[in-house]
Structure formats: C-alpha cells, structure tokens
Design a protein around this motif. Sequence first.
Motif, mmCIF file in Angstrom:
data_model
loop_
_atom_site.group_PDB
_atom_site.id
_atom_site.type_symbol
_atom_site.label_atom_id
_atom_site.label_comp_id
_atom_site.label_asym_id
_atom_site.label_seq_id
_atom_site.Cartn_x
_atom_site.Cartn_y
_atom_site.Cartn_z
ATOM 1 N N GLN A 194 42.808 42.842 41.308
ATOM 2 C CA GLN A 194 43.081 41.674 40.113
ATOM 3 C C GLN A 194 42.061 40.533 40.989
ATOM 4 O OE1 GLN A 194 45.541 43.015 41.757
ATOM 5 N NE2 GLN A 194 46.701 44.170 40.315
ATOM 6 N N GLY A 195 41.662 40.441 42.056
ATOM 7 C CA GLY A 195 41.078 39.456 42.623
ATOM 8 C C GLY A 195 39.590 39.649 41.982
ATOM 9 N N PRO A 196 38.849 40.054 42.020
ATOM 10 C CA PRO A 196 37.232 40.025 41.394
ATOM 11 C C PRO A 196 37.342 39.857 39.714
ATOM 12 C CG PRO A 196 37.689 41.821 42.975
ATOM 13 C CD PRO A 196 38.776 41.495 42.671
ATOM 14 N N GLU A 197 38.413 40.331 39.250
ATOM 15 C CA GLU A 197 38.461 40.581 37.631
ATOM 16 C C GLU A 197 39.020 38.962 37.439
ATOM 17 O OE1 GLU A 197 41.683 43.607 36.921
ATOM 18 O OE2 GLU A 197 40.139 45.089 37.431
ATOM 19 N N ALA A 198 39.905 38.255 38.001
ATOM 20 C CA ALA A 198 40.282 37.019 37.840
ATOM 21 C C ALA A 198 39.243 36.196 38.131
ATOM 22 C CB ALA A 198 41.690 36.775 38.733
ATOM 23 N N TYR A 199 38.417 36.326 39.249
ATOM 24 C CA TYR A 199 37.340 35.375 39.466
ATOM 25 C C TYR A 199 36.322 35.415 38.266
ATOM 26 C CZ TYR A 199 33.812 33.627 42.421
ATOM 27 O OH TYR A 199 32.697 32.811 43.083
ATOM 28 N N VAL A 200 36.004 36.446 37.817
ATOM 29 C CA VAL A 200 34.922 36.657 36.837
ATOM 30 C C VAL A 200 35.349 36.070 35.592
ATOM 31 C CG1 VAL A 200 33.399 38.338 35.627
ATOM 32 C CG2 VAL A 200 33.547 38.974 37.863
ATOM 33 N N ASP A 201 36.661 36.338 35.247
ATOM 34 C CA ASP A 201 37.176 35.999 34.047
ATOM 35 C C ASP A 201 37.036 34.148 34.169
ATOM 36 O OD1 ASP A 201 38.800 35.810 31.533
ATOM 37 O OD2 ASP A 201 40.142 35.085 32.853
ATOM 38 N N ASP A 202 37.300 33.871 35.279
ATOM 39 C CA ASP A 202 37.290 32.372 35.398
ATOM 40 C C ASP A 202 35.840 31.762 35.337
ATOM 41 O OD1 ASP A 202 38.353 29.638 36.520
ATOM 42 O OD2 ASP A 202 36.784 29.774 37.759
ATOM 43 N N LEU A 203 34.975 32.474 35.792
ATOM 44 C CA LEU A 203 33.348 32.267 35.485
ATOM 45 C C LEU A 203 33.293 32.325 34.192
ATOM 46 C CD1 LEU A 203 31.650 34.128 38.718
ATOM 47 C CD2 LEU A 203 32.640 31.857 38.618
ATOM 48 N N SER A 204 33.438 33.117 33.368
ATOM 49 C CA SER A 204 33.338 33.293 31.963
ATOM 50 C C SER A 204 33.789 32.295 31.249
ATOM 51 C CB SER A 204 33.532 34.689 31.603
ATOM 52 O OG SER A 204 35.202 34.866 31.348
ATOM 53 N N ARG A 205 34.922 31.755 31.471
ATOM 54 C CA ARG A 205 35.507 30.751 30.821
ATOM 55 C C ARG A 205 35.027 29.198 31.140
ATOM 56 N NH1 ARG A 205 40.320 29.924 32.252
ATOM 57 N NH2 ARG A 205 40.596 31.254 33.978
ATOM 58 N N GLN A 206 34.780 29.012 32.511
ATOM 59 C CA GLN A 206 34.778 27.672 33.146
ATOM 60 C C GLN A 206 33.098 27.467 33.568
ATOM 61 O OE1 GLN A 206 37.757 25.350 34.893
ATOM 62 N NE2 GLN A 206 38.962 27.292 35.227
ATOM 63 N N GLY A 207 32.318 28.386 33.547
ATOM 64 C CA GLY A 207 31.020 28.526 34.211
ATOM 65 C C GLY A 207 30.835 28.883 35.521
ATOM 66 N N ILE A 208 29.837 28.646 36.064
ATOM 67 C CA ILE A 208 29.424 29.292 37.449
ATOM 68 C C ILE A 208 29.522 27.985 38.568
ATOM 69 C CG2 ILE A 208 27.841 30.369 39.237
ATOM 70 C CD1 ILE A 208 26.865 32.058 36.681
ATOM 71 N N PRO A 209 30.262 28.023 39.585
ATOM 72 C CA PRO A 209 30.173 26.717 40.184
ATOM 73 C C PRO A 209 28.843 26.884 40.955
ATOM 74 C CG PRO A 209 31.844 28.296 41.217
ATOM 75 C CD PRO A 209 31.604 28.664 39.912
ATOM 76 N N LEU A 210 28.481 25.778 41.323
ATOM 77 C CA LEU A 210 27.161 25.627 41.919
ATOM 78 C C LEU A 210 27.230 25.956 43.310
ATOM 79 C CD1 LEU A 210 24.301 24.460 41.869
ATOM 80 C CD2 LEU A 210 25.025 22.338 42.690
ATOM 81 N N PHE A 211 28.403 25.985 43.882
ATOM 82 C CA PHE A 211 28.578 26.699 45.292
ATOM 83 C C PHE A 211 29.673 27.593 45.335
ATOM 84 C CE2 PHE A 211 26.713 22.514 46.194
ATOM 85 C CZ PHE A 211 25.340 22.846 46.714
ATOM 86 N N HIS A 212 29.578 28.858 45.582
ATOM 87 C CA HIS A 212 30.881 29.724 45.358
ATOM 88 C C HIS A 212 30.694 30.916 46.262
ATOM 89 C CE1 HIS A 212 28.897 32.780 42.917
ATOM 90 N NE2 HIS A 212 28.083 31.819 42.699
ATOM 91 N N SER A 213 31.654 31.638 46.635
ATOM 92 C CA SER A 213 31.593 32.852 47.451
ATOM 93 C C SER A 213 33.019 33.539 47.302
ATOM 94 C CB SER A 213 31.639 32.333 49.211
ATOM 95 O OG SER A 213 31.729 33.423 49.771
ATOM 96 N N PHE A 214 32.871 34.961 47.303
ATOM 97 C CA PHE A 214 34.144 35.720 47.149
ATOM 98 C C PHE A 214 34.662 36.022 48.294
ATOM 99 C CE2 PHE A 214 36.320 39.307 45.361
ATOM 100 C CZ PHE A 214 37.229 38.522 44.351
ATOM 101 N N GLU A 215 34.299 35.777 49.272
ATOM 102 C CA GLU A 215 34.768 36.101 50.626
ATOM 103 C C GLU A 215 36.306 35.789 50.983
ATOM 104 O OE1 GLU A 215 31.089 35.792 53.675
ATOM 105 O OE2 GLU A 215 31.587 33.830 52.619
ATOM 106 N N THR A 216 37.024 36.628 51.587
ATOM 107 C CA THR A 216 38.431 36.345 51.881
ATOM 108 C C THR A 216 38.715 36.371 53.413
ATOM 109 O OG1 THR A 216 38.954 38.876 51.875
ATOM 110 C CG2 THR A 216 38.839 37.476 49.825
ATOM 111 N N VAL A 217 39.898 36.419 53.888
ATOM 112 C CA VAL A 217 40.178 36.346 55.176
ATOM 113 C C VAL A 217 40.085 37.958 55.609
ATOM 114 C CG1 VAL A 217 42.007 36.035 56.716
ATOM 115 C CG2 VAL A 217 41.824 34.497 54.915
ATOM 116 N N LYS A 218 39.407 37.978 56.737
ATOM 117 C CA LYS A 218 38.911 39.301 57.379
ATOM 118 C C LYS A 218 39.747 39.323 58.723
ATOM 119 C CE LYS A 218 34.708 38.829 59.976
ATOM 120 N NZ LYS A 218 33.462 39.151 60.075
ATOM 121 N N GLN A 219 40.041 40.826 58.796
ATOM 122 C CA GLN A 219 40.642 40.800 60.452
ATOM 123 C C GLN A 219 39.603 41.743 61.322
ATOM 124 O OE1 GLN A 219 43.954 43.054 58.045
ATOM 125 N NE2 GLN A 219 45.040 42.617 60.186
#
Length: 363
Positions: A194-219
């Motif tokens: 759901q993470g990438p899908e929600a992220y892309v849905d937010d982009l389609s509704r509100q536009g692309i932020p000038l600075f953005h990243s889809f990185e998460t906490v890694k182990q």
Amino acid sequence: MSLLLLSGGSLVGQNIVQALGARRRHVRLLATNSVPDEPSLQAFDEVLLVPATRTDELALHQALQPWLSAKSPLLVIPCRDDDSVFLAGLQNSAHLGKGCTLLVGAPEPAQAMRDKWLSWELAQRHDLPFAPTLVPLEADRIDAFVARWGFPLLVKPRSGFASQGVRVLLDQRQLAAWAGRDDVVVQRYLGPAQGPEAYVDDLSRQGIPLFHSFETVKQSIQVLIAPDGSVQGTCCTLHRMRNGMSMLVEPDPDPDAPTLGLRCAQVFARLGWRGPLNVQCQRPPGGPLTIYEFNGRFTGATAARTLMGFDEVGMALQAFAHRDIGPVATPPATRVVRQLVSQAPCPELTSALQHQGVWCGAP
C-alpha cells in the motif's frame, strides 16, 4: 604505520577518517582517487590520482603498482564495491609491497557482492533468505515472477549502490520498459504494497513535491571476518535514509538480526571472504528478515557505528595489521544524527593531482 584507502575521497573514505578521530595521529593516511578536486582529500597525507576502477582496471593496476611497492602500506582498504573486486584479484600479486595486507577476501564472493544477480544466486546456494530476484531477459519468467509476487516490484542496476538508479514499478507497462535488459534486476518489493500506491495517489491528487523521496527505514548488519575466518564483531542498526545516505542511525532491536548476520558471516567466511561484510535487509509484512544486498567493505555509516561503540576500523587494524590504535575517545551514543558540512577543495592539492598526478602534504 601507513594505510592506503582506494577511492579515499568517497563517502566511505570520509567515514573511515572520521572513525579514526583523534587516533588519526598514529596513522599516515594514503589515498587514491579518480577525481582531483574532492575536498575531503585534504584529510590525507598523500594522494595518487588514478583511473576509475570500473573504467580501466589495467590502467589502475599500472598506476597503483609502483606506489604499493614504494609506500608498502600496512593495510589497503577498499572504499567502493569495484575496489573490493579489484583488490580481491590482487591477493596473490607479487607487486603488493613488503608486509602489505589487503582488507578483502577471495574474488568469487567479492564479485557476488557487487552484482545483485550473483548475490541472489549465492544466497540460493547457501540457504540465505534473499529477496526474490530476476534478470528481466525472458518474458515467460517475468510473467511467472509477477504472478508470484505481484506489484509493486523494484528494478535495480545489477552493480548499483546507495539506491542510485532504483525504481519502484507499479504495473505491467512500467515493467515492459525494462524487458530484455541484462544490466538490471527485478526484485520483490519487501515493504507494504500500500505504501507506493498511496504515495502515487497522493502525487496524482496534489502534485509532485519539489523535493521528495520514497526511502524508508532500513535494517543494516555489519560484521568483521578476521583472517582466520572467525567473526570479530556484529553491529545491527536502523537507518533513516535520505538520498541513499543514513541521516539517523539507531540500534536495531530486532532479535533476528544478529542471528542472520552470523549466518551470513559464516557462509562468506567458508567462501574465503575476509574483512568487513555489510548485509542490508528488511522484514516483509508477516515474513522473516530478508536480505536484499551485500557489501564487502566499510560503509557510509561506519563513523556512526563507531560513535555507537562498534569500532570496526580499530578492530580491522587489530585483526589484519596487528596494531592497536587505542579506544574511541567518546562514550557510546544511542543514536547518531548525520549533518552536512561545507568544505572547499584545496587549490594546491587539486593542481598537483591535475599536473603531476600525485600530492604530498607535510611530512
């Protein structure tokens, strides 16, 4: 004693210098670098300008060989995956210089760590939990892979690093753009779908932020394999990422991480690897802790781990060079925050490298 860092101007090289800290006074630091105007090169006593490792290994060997013979560094440390593969191929060279030790192991595991497809094959042979991975050459295999794991998927350069060139694929149209490629791998996405899908849905509704990243906490798991094949230490950490760099590092409470790190270290030790081993992993929803990348070197979080009490550089010097440079001066931290520091290139150093190919600081 002299230490030589290949690609010393890299982020990893900067981390090694910082990890030495006040103990730097015990060491004469030598570095090679393919870029002459890197500001961090000022931290070294001598610098040799060389071709990029991946570009021309033969030219690198020809440039490095007389330096190794003349300087006889006690320990040679790779700072990039390409450097690890290069040094692994020099293990039996007659031109290393007297008493010179390389902080690497056998060529086969070095090559497997640099190439994510070979990493997957190695993990399969040795029953290590690695994210399902495929080279997208054959349509029927891709279709079966999608049917098994679904979207989203990841596509990565086979020999990439620091998340560079990694993309999240959401559908068949995006996957088709990579069909037939042998320089990338397709890999199972280990996070919640759901993470990438929600992220892309937010982009389609509100536009692309000038600075953005889809990185998460890694182990991340860091171990050191001594010359005799024993495991000298293990450090398990959580990393909050930004643009492929650890911006916040904390201890990882996952009880499975140390066990997985030891399993990996034992496998790589049997294969002849020696020195640092880094294991990048993530736990998919409802599943076991799963590896998605190996590295056979120190990393961009080496200084952070040192501040947290895991002195991997000091341990390596003790195990491989039999030199004790003393303990870290500061008490162990429970979390480390990364901050940017401004620094200008040194004109004298840059000019010397551009015109003579070598720079020597104060004796």
